[in-house]
Write a protein that holds these residues in place. Structure first.
Motif, PDB file in Angstrom:
ATOM      1  N   MET A   1       7.760  60.777  15.495  1.00  0.00           N
ATOM      2  CA  MET A   1       7.694  61.430  14.185  1.00  0.00           C
ATOM      3  C   MET A   1       9.077  61.875  13.718  1.00  0.00           C
ATOM      4  O   MET A   1       9.413  61.742  12.533  1.00  0.00           O
ATOM      5  N   VAL A   2       9.876  62.409  14.627  1.00  0.00           N
ATOM      6  CA  VAL A   2      11.236  62.814  14.255  1.00  0.00           C
ATOM      7  C   VAL A   2      12.055  61.592  13.841  1.00  0.00           C
ATOM      8  O   VAL A   2      12.779  61.612  12.843  1.00  0.00           O
ATOM      9  N   PHE A   3      11.924  60.509  14.590  1.00  0.00           N
ATOM     10  CA  PHE A   3      12.655  59.280  14.281  1.00  0.00           C
ATOM     11  C   PHE A   3      12.250  58.716  12.924  1.00  0.00           C
ATOM     12  O   PHE A   3      13.073  58.162  12.187  1.00  0.00           O
ATOM     13  N   ALA A   4      10.974  58.884  12.577  1.00  0.00           N
ATOM     14  CA  ALA A   4      10.471  58.373  11.300  1.00  0.00           C
ATOM     15  C   ALA A   4      10.718  59.327  10.141  1.00  0.00           C
ATOM     16  O   ALA A   4      10.367  59.022   8.996  1.00  0.00           O
ATOM     17  N   GLY A   5      11.302  60.490  10.404  1.00  0.00           N
ATOM     18  CA  GLY A   5      11.595  61.436   9.332  1.00  0.00           C
ATOM     19  C   GLY A   5      10.513  62.454   9.072  1.00  0.00           C
ATOM     20  O   GLY A   5      10.534  63.144   8.054  1.00  0.00           O
ATOM     21  N   TYR A   6       9.561  62.564   9.993  1.00  0.00           N
ATOM     22  CA  TYR A   6       8.460  63.514   9.834  1.00  0.00           C
ATOM     23  C   TYR A   6       8.548  64.635  10.869  1.00  0.00           C
ATOM     24  O   TYR A   6       7.549  65.148  11.338  1.00  0.00           O
ATOM     25  N   GLY A   7       9.775  65.006  11.202  1.00  0.00           N
ATOM     26  CA  GLY A   7       9.968  66.075  12.172  1.00  0.00           C
ATOM     27  C   GLY A   7       9.423  67.408  11.701  1.00  0.00           C
ATOM     28  O   GLY A   7       8.892  68.185  12.488  1.00  0.00           O
ATOM     29  N   PHE A   8       9.525  67.678  10.404  1.00  0.00           N
ATOM     30  CA  PHE A   8       9.039  68.953   9.878  1.00  0.00           C
ATOM     31  C   PHE A   8       7.543  69.105  10.119  1.00  0.00           C
ATOM     32  O   PHE A   8       7.067  70.170  10.525  1.00  0.00           O
ATOM     33  N   VAL A  35       9.106  68.464  25.150  1.00  0.00           N
ATOM     34  CA  VAL A  35       8.492  67.780  24.008  1.00  0.00           C
ATOM     35  C   VAL A  35       9.538  67.404  22.966  1.00  0.00           C
ATOM     36  O   VAL A  35       9.500  66.309  22.388  1.00  0.00           O
ATOM     37  N   PHE A  36      10.509  68.300  22.724  1.00  0.00           N
ATOM     38  CA  PHE A  36      11.532  68.039  21.708  1.00  0.00           C
ATOM     39  C   PHE A  36      12.900  67.790  22.351  1.00  0.00           C
ATOM     40  O   PHE A  36      13.929  68.225  21.834  1.00  0.00           O
ATOM     41  N   SER A  37      12.894  67.094  23.474  1.00  0.00           N
ATOM     42  CA  SER A  37      14.132  66.878  24.225  1.00  0.00           C
ATOM     43  C   SER A  37      15.159  66.066  23.454  1.00  0.00           C
ATOM     44  O   SER A  37      16.358  66.147  23.728  1.00  0.00           O
ATOM     45  N   ASN A  38      14.725  65.282  22.490  1.00  0.00           N
ATOM     46  CA  ASN A  38      15.649  64.440  21.738  1.00  0.00           C
ATOM     47  C   ASN A  38      16.109  65.063  20.436  1.00  0.00           C
ATOM     48  O   ASN A  38      16.757  64.394  19.624  1.00  0.00           O
ATOM     49  N   SER A  39      15.789  66.333  20.221  1.00  0.00           N
ATOM     50  CA  SER A  39      16.215  67.011  19.001  1.00  0.00           C
ATOM     51  C   SER A  39      16.554  68.462  19.319  1.00  0.00           C
ATOM     52  O   SER A  39      15.670  69.312  19.429  1.00  0.00           O
ATOM     53  N   ASN A  40      17.843  68.741  19.492  1.00  0.00           N
ATOM     54  CA  ASN A  40      18.262  70.097  19.819  1.00  0.00           C
ATOM     55  C   ASN A  40      17.928  71.080  18.702  1.00  0.00           C
ATOM     56  O   ASN A  40      17.579  72.237  18.962  1.00  0.00           O
ATOM     57  N   ILE A  41      18.041  70.625  17.467  1.00  0.00           N
ATOM     58  CA  ILE A  41      17.723  71.503  16.334  1.00  0.00           C
ATOM     59  C   ILE A  41      16.247  71.885  16.360  1.00  0.00           C
ATOM     60  O   ILE A  41      15.887  73.049  16.162  1.00  0.00           O
ATOM     61  N   ALA A  42      15.383  70.910  16.603  1.00  0.00           N
ATOM     62  CA  ALA A  42      13.948  71.192  16.658  1.00  0.00           C
ATOM     63  C   ALA A  42      13.622  72.107  17.820  1.00  0.00           C
ATOM     64  O   ALA A  42      12.818  73.033  17.684  1.00  0.00           O
ATOM     65  N   ARG A  43      14.229  71.867  18.978  1.00  0.00           N
ATOM     66  CA  ARG A  43      13.967  72.706  20.155  1.00  0.00           C
ATOM     67  C   ARG A  43      14.234  74.161  19.852  1.00  0.00           C
ATOM     68  O   ARG A  43      13.405  75.046  20.128  1.00  0.00           O
ATOM     69  N   GLU A  44      15.388  74.436  19.286  1.00  0.00           N
ATOM     70  CA  GLU A  44      15.772  75.822  19.020  1.00  0.00           C
ATOM     71  C   GLU A  44      14.896  76.448  17.947  1.00  0.00           C
ATOM     72  O   GLU A  44      14.439  77.589  18.093  1.00  0.00           O
ATOM     73  N   ASP A  98      14.905  58.517  27.180  1.00  0.00           N
ATOM     74  CA  ASP A  98      15.727  59.543  26.562  1.00  0.00           C
ATOM     75  C   ASP A  98      16.503  59.005  25.370  1.00  0.00           C
ATOM     76  O   ASP A  98      17.062  59.767  24.590  1.00  0.00           O
ATOM     77  N   ASP A  99      16.569  57.682  25.225  1.00  0.00           N
ATOM     78  CA  ASP A  99      17.348  57.081  24.146  1.00  0.00           C
ATOM     79  C   ASP A  99      16.421  56.555  23.065  1.00  0.00           C
ATOM     80  O   ASP A  99      16.042  55.402  23.067  1.00  0.00           O
ATOM     81  N   HIS A 100      16.034  57.417  22.121  1.00  0.00           N
ATOM     82  CA  HIS A 100      15.073  56.974  21.120  1.00  0.00           C
ATOM     83  C   HIS A 100      15.735  56.090  20.070  1.00  0.00           C
ATOM     84  O   HIS A 100      15.066  55.391  19.336  1.00  0.00           O
ATOM     85  N   GLY A 101      17.039  56.144  19.983  1.00  0.00           N
ATOM     86  CA  GLY A 101      17.702  55.364  18.956  1.00  0.00           C
ATOM     87  C   GLY A 101      17.696  53.882  19.267  1.00  0.00           C
ATOM     88  O   GLY A 101      17.662  53.049  18.367  1.00  0.00           O
ATOM     89  N   SER A 102      17.703  53.502  20.557  1.00  0.00           N
ATOM     90  CA  SER A 102      17.815  52.097  20.902  1.00  0.00           C
ATOM     91  C   SER A 102      16.474  51.458  21.200  1.00  0.00           C
ATOM     92  O   SER A 102      16.177  50.373  20.742  1.00  0.00           O
ATOM     93  N   ASP A 103      15.642  52.158  21.990  1.00  0.00           N
ATOM     94  CA  ASP A 103      14.375  51.529  22.357  1.00  0.00           C
ATOM     95  C   ASP A 103      13.372  52.615  22.706  1.00  0.00           C
ATOM     96  O   ASP A 103      13.038  52.832  23.861  1.00  0.00           O
ATOM     97  N   LEU A 104      12.917  53.307  21.698  1.00  0.00           N
ATOM     98  CA  LEU A 104      12.080  54.480  21.913  1.00  0.00           C
ATOM     99  C   LEU A 104      10.798  54.155  22.656  1.00  0.00           C
ATOM    100  O   LEU A 104      10.459  54.764  23.643  1.00  0.00           O
ATOM    101  N   TRP A 105      10.081  53.177  22.178  1.00  0.00           N
ATOM    102  CA  TRP A 105       8.835  52.778  22.841  1.00  0.00           C
ATOM    103  C   TRP A 105       8.792  51.252  22.866  1.00  0.00           C
ATOM    104  O   TRP A 105       8.249  50.613  21.979  1.00  0.00           O
ATOM    105  N   ASP A 106       9.379  50.676  23.887  1.00  0.00           N
ATOM    106  CA  ASP A 106       9.467  49.231  24.013  1.00  0.00           C
ATOM    107  C   ASP A 106       8.151  48.686  24.542  1.00  0.00           C
ATOM    108  O   ASP A 106       7.727  49.007  25.646  1.00  0.00           O
TER     109      ASP A 106
END
Length: 502
Positions: free
Chosen positions: A194-201, A270-279, A147-155
């Motif tokens: 993709m959201v973390f890399a700036g390709y959320g759109f 799927v978009f649990s880490n981005s409330n804006i994207a979810r909505e 759930d914490d993509h900022g610290s260790d998204l895919w270790d």
């Protein structure tokens, strides 16, 4: 060289004035060296799976072919993004942003995003049959995404995906549920990266396009015609309109509790880490379809009222009242508040239309042409028809409490509350409407009784018909004992008149 995916996620602080230090040059060189090492590690796996540079990568799914490789791919992409952010943060001058290593890193990131866009699209398109409510009910116990993509998204050092070691299944259904969990896990991992890399759109665009078509197709399969409009409905004959109402009634519970609920659960995962994207995604995927779905009952209610429409209006009223708690839950986003508003508007309009249709039925009783009464003074066919119509209301207990209340309609949840079932229909505003209907029926019967030449037979006719009506209403719980006793007293008066005449 285009760098839109990178620049649009960089905070403004990276371009603000920074305090100069003596060793800024050496610090930048150190960060450049670190970035070069990160790029080199990422390049090995990203270039291998770049669909534009390898025929094998173009026809093969990364996640289907090698899940461990997929984990490594995502880990390298996240490392690359963090490396670029760190490099920009350490840059003493904006001119350092044109460093060749940074440009190389961004080019590599674009290649990685092409791969993930392809994987995301293929995964959604190929597995739509697996993404159902039953398969997602076990998602929380099997998801391996942090759930914490900022610290260790895919270790990469994390333990292998639990879904790799699937135990033997006892049925095909269990295998499908496990496969759906894998798909959801992978979709969420790709979306997070993709959201973390700036390709959320780009990620949102793909998801929205595919899932919106799924929602539209399933509504069509349920029989709901989205091409209908209010002007068309107003022009329809009742027989044709009823053919449109029946599929809506059959689809209402399925649409809310399965279709729309499924989409909300899937998007939340799927978009649990981005409330804006979810909505934004849910509003786009399900909002318009749901809005039109709940507008249909209001359009029906706005068509010409008639007694024959009354029970269909009650059916739609009941359907909305039943699913209202789920509507509030599923469409809880601010951007989907219009769906909740529309459902309430339709509920209120159906209440108004049902009252009007019932009033029209009362008028129909009074306008019924006088025909020759039963020669023996028995129960008139019109009396049987009226009682059959009225006693059907016993199947709509909660609707009666709501529609015939003396106050304005309250939100559907109160109409569907369990405590309402203990309220007697005879103690509500419906009692007054029922008295008025019985008065209209009795007035019609009295006019018809005057057609008898024999006064005794006239009294017998009135006694038989009123007795029949009262018994039918009492048997289905629509007439309280006090009112029943009053009408029974009138029956005895008619019988006494019959005895005197004979």
């Amino acid at each position: 060289m285009a760098r839109k995916g990178f620049w649009r996620v960089l905070p403004r602080k990276y371009f603000s004035h920074r305090r100069r230090v003596d060793d800024s040059s050496s610090s930048s060189s150190e960060e450049a060296s670190k970035l070069e090492e990160t790029v080199a590690r990422a390049e090995v796996v990203v270039v291998k799976w770049d669909p534009d540079s390898s025929a094998y990568a173009n026809v093969t799914s990364l996640f289907h072919e090698d899940r461990l490789e997929a984990r490594r791919f995502l880990a390298r992409v996240c490392d690359l993004q963090r490396g670029m952010l760190d490099f920009v943060a350490a840059a003493a001058e904006p001119s350092r942003l044109s460093h060749p290593c940074l440009a190389r890193a961004q080019t590599l990131m674009q290649a990685a995003m092409r791969r993930l866009e392809k994987e995301f699209y293929q995964m959604l398109a190929a597995n739509s049959d697996l993404l159902d409510p039953e398969s997602r009910s076990v998602r929380s116990s099997r998801s391996s995404v942090s759930d914490d993509h900022g610290s260790d998204l895919w270790d990469e050092s994390a333990s292998p995906d639990q879904t790799d070691g699937l135990v033997a299944r006892e049925s095909i259904a269990e295998i499908e549920r496990a496969a759906a969990v894998d798909v959801m896990t992978d979709l969420r991992a790709i979306a997070d990266t993709m959201v973390f890399a700036g390709y959320g759109f780009e990620c949102v665009r793909i998801y929205r396009t595919l899932r919106k078509s799924v929602v539209d197709e399933e509504l069509y399969q349920l029989g709901f015609d989205r091409s209908l409009s209010l002007p068309q409905i107003k022009k329809m004959d009742w027989a044709v309109l009823e053919l449109k109402i029946r599929p809506w009634l059959g689809a209402c519970r399925v649409a809310v509790r399965t279709l729309f609920h499924r989409e909300r659960v899937l998007i939340d995962h799927v978009f649990s880490n981005s409330n804006i994207a979810r909505e934004a995604v849910f509003s786009s995927v399900a909002g318009d379809a749901a809005l039109q779905f709940f507008a249909f009952p209001e359009w029906v209610a706005k068509s010409k009222w008639s007694p024959e429409k009354f029970f269909r209006l009650l059916d739609m009223h009941d359907a909305i009242g039943e699913v209202w708690p789920e509507v509030e839950l599923v469409f809880s986003f601010e951007s989907t508040s219009s769906v909740r508003t529309q459902a309430l508007a339709s509920f209120a309009k159906l209440t108004e239309a049902a009252r009007g249709a019932f009033a029209d039925f009362e008028s129909t009783i009074q306008r019924e042409p006088l025909r020759s009464p039963i020669p023996t003074g028995g129960v008139d066919p019109w009396t049987r028809h009226v009682m059959s119509y009225v006693t059907r209301l016993s199947n709509y207990h909660l609707s009666i409490l709501e529609i015939f209340a003396e106050w304005q309609p309250s939100p559907p949840q109160s109409a569907a509350a369990d405590t309402s079932s203990s309220v007697s229909v005879s103690d509500t505003g419906f009692a007054a409407r029922l008295d008025k209907l019985l008065e209209a029926l009795l007035s019609h019967l009295e006019r018809k009784a005057n057609l008898y030449r024999d006064a005794a037979l006239s009294n017998l006719f009135l006694a038989n018909n009123l007795h029949y009506a009262v018994n039918r209403l009492r048997s289905c719980g629509l007439l309280g004992e006090q009112r029943a006793a009053q009408h029974a007293a009138k029956v005895r008066q008619y019988l006494a008149g019959y005895e005197r005449m004979t």
